[in-house]
Design an enzyme around this catalytic site. Structure first.
Site, short mmCIF file in Angstrom:
data_model
loop_
_atom_site.label_atom_id
_atom_site.label_comp_id
_atom_site.label_asym_id
_atom_site.label_seq_id
_atom_site.Cartn_x
_atom_site.Cartn_y
_atom_site.Cartn_z
N GLY A 30 -27.81 -20.11 35.59
CA GLY A 30 -27.88 -21.57 35.57
C GLY A 30 -27.41 -22.16 34.25
O GLY A 30 -27.17 -21.44 33.28
N ASN A 31 -27.28 -23.47 34.22
CA ASN A 31 -26.81 -24.16 33.01
C ASN A 31 -27.06 -25.65 33.14
O ASN A 31 -27.24 -26.17 34.24
CB ASN A 31 -25.33 -23.87 32.74
CG ASN A 31 -24.57 -23.53 34.00
OD1 ASN A 31 -24.24 -24.42 34.79
ND2 ASN A 31 -24.33 -22.25 34.22
N SER A 45 -23.44 -19.54 26.67
CA SER A 45 -23.30 -18.46 27.63
C SER A 45 -24.17 -17.26 27.25
O SER A 45 -24.28 -16.90 26.08
CB SER A 45 -21.83 -18.02 27.70
OG SER A 45 -21.66 -16.95 28.60
N SER A 74 -21.24 -22.14 28.35
CA SER A 74 -21.49 -21.56 29.65
C SER A 74 -20.20 -21.30 30.42
O SER A 74 -19.25 -22.09 30.34
CB SER A 74 -22.38 -22.50 30.47
OG SER A 74 -22.44 -22.11 31.81
N SER A 75 -20.18 -20.22 31.18
CA SER A 75 -19.01 -19.92 32.00
C SER A 75 -18.77 -20.99 33.07
O SER A 75 -17.67 -21.10 33.61
CB SER A 75 -19.17 -18.55 32.67
OG SER A 75 -20.33 -18.53 33.50
N GLU A 76 -19.82 -21.76 33.38
CA GLU A 76 -19.69 -22.82 34.38
C GLU A 76 -19.31 -24.17 33.77
O GLU A 76 -19.38 -25.20 34.44
CB GLU A 76 -20.98 -22.97 35.18
CG GLU A 76 -21.34 -21.77 36.03
CD GLU A 76 -20.37 -21.53 37.19
OE1 GLU A 76 -19.31 -22.20 37.24
OE2 GLU A 76 -20.68 -20.68 38.02
N HIS A 94 -27.38 -27.17 36.97
CA HIS A 94 -27.01 -26.12 37.94
C HIS A 94 -28.07 -25.02 37.88
O HIS A 94 -28.34 -24.49 36.80
CB HIS A 94 -25.63 -25.56 37.61
CG HIS A 94 -25.34 -24.25 38.28
ND1 HIS A 94 -25.57 -24.02 39.63
CD2 HIS A 94 -24.85 -23.08 37.78
CE1 HIS A 94 -25.22 -22.78 39.92
NE2 HIS A 94 -24.78 -22.19 38.82
N HIS A 96 -30.23 -21.58 40.13
CA HIS A 96 -30.16 -20.53 41.13
C HIS A 96 -31.50 -20.40 41.84
O HIS A 96 -31.98 -19.29 42.08
CB HIS A 96 -29.81 -19.18 40.48
CG HIS A 96 -28.42 -19.10 39.94
ND1 HIS A 96 -27.89 -17.94 39.44
CD2 HIS A 96 -27.44 -20.05 39.80
CE1 HIS A 96 -26.66 -18.15 39.01
NE2 HIS A 96 -26.36 -19.44 39.22
N HIS A 156 -24.73 -18.73 45.96
CA HIS A 156 -24.76 -18.96 44.51
C HIS A 156 -25.98 -19.75 44.05
O HIS A 156 -26.79 -19.24 43.29
CB HIS A 156 -23.47 -19.68 44.10
CG HIS A 156 -23.23 -19.77 42.64
ND1 HIS A 156 -21.97 -19.84 42.08
CD2 HIS A 156 -24.09 -19.84 41.59
CE1 HIS A 156 -22.08 -19.94 40.75
NE2 HIS A 156 -23.35 -19.95 40.44
#
Length: 209
Positions: A30-31, A45, A74-76, A94, A96, A156
């Site tokens: 998450g982020n 990240s 973050s990768s997102e 975001h 999970h 996801h």
């Protein structure tokens, strides 16, 4: 701007710990992000939320270029930036959450079992699966968020946005609650889904109350 940005970084760090405490994430999943003008404070990240302080939170511009922060964003981050590009969002969350993720692997749209879905603009759609952190995922979520403030992400998790972080986080928690309602009801039998006219009546009621 600096004071506002510092506050945003602190808020992102706090929200990460809240997601962990609320059971919306495990590990570093998450982020969270908050927009301040043309800059975005976003979770770093691969860092445990318990270890993230305000100084660890990354700052990027709207193209994703790192402006400040000692870690990789973050990768997102592309997902967050896509939401900002296509909405009036001031913050994005975001997560999970178990129930949100479970619903995302079964449905194309969260069935409207409770009228609270109108608080999200309607039943959250499920964005088709794409590899995390990719432009394809960002585009998929953008489409799913059309006229909505939250969406599920197939296999996801979930994403929600708001005018500020408090609203975005409340909506993210609401998505998980609605998904938990569905997974609970489905174990008891065939859930009754609210009709479109019933949801329209709720929207009208809210407009006059």
């Amino acid at each position: 701007m600096t004071t506002e940005l510092d506050a945003a970084r602190e808020a992102v760090a706090d929200a990460g710990r809240a997601m962990l405490a609320d059971g919306l994430v495990t590990g570093t999943a998450g982020n969270v992000s908050v927009r301040v003008g043309d800059l975005v404070a976003v979770s770093p990240s691969s860092m445990s939320y318990d270890a993230v302080g305000a100084a660890d939170v990354c700052v990027v511009d709207l193209d994703g270029t790192v402006v400040e922060g000692p870690h990789r964003p973050s990768s997102e981050t592309p997902l967050h930036l896509a939401v900002y590009a296509s909405t009036e969002a001031g913050a994005v969350v975001h997560h999970h959450g178990m129930h949100s993720t479970a619903v995302s692997v079964v449905h194309d749209e969260l069935p409207a079992l409770h009228y609270y879905v109108v608080r999200l603009g309607g039943p959250p759609r499920v964005a088709p699966y794409a590899t995390y952190g990719t432009p394809e995922l960002a585009a998929s979520v953008q489409t799913a968020l059309t006229d909505r403030s939250a969406a599920l992400m197939q296999n996801h998790g979930a994403v929600a946005y708001g005018a500020d972080l408090e609203e975005a986080y409340d909506r993210a928690r609401l998505v998980e609650w609605l998904c938990e309602l569905h997974t609970t009801a489905a174990r008891l039998g065939q859930p009754r889904v609210l009709r479109a006219d019933e949801l329209d009546a709720v929207v009208a009621r809210r407009a006059t109350s």
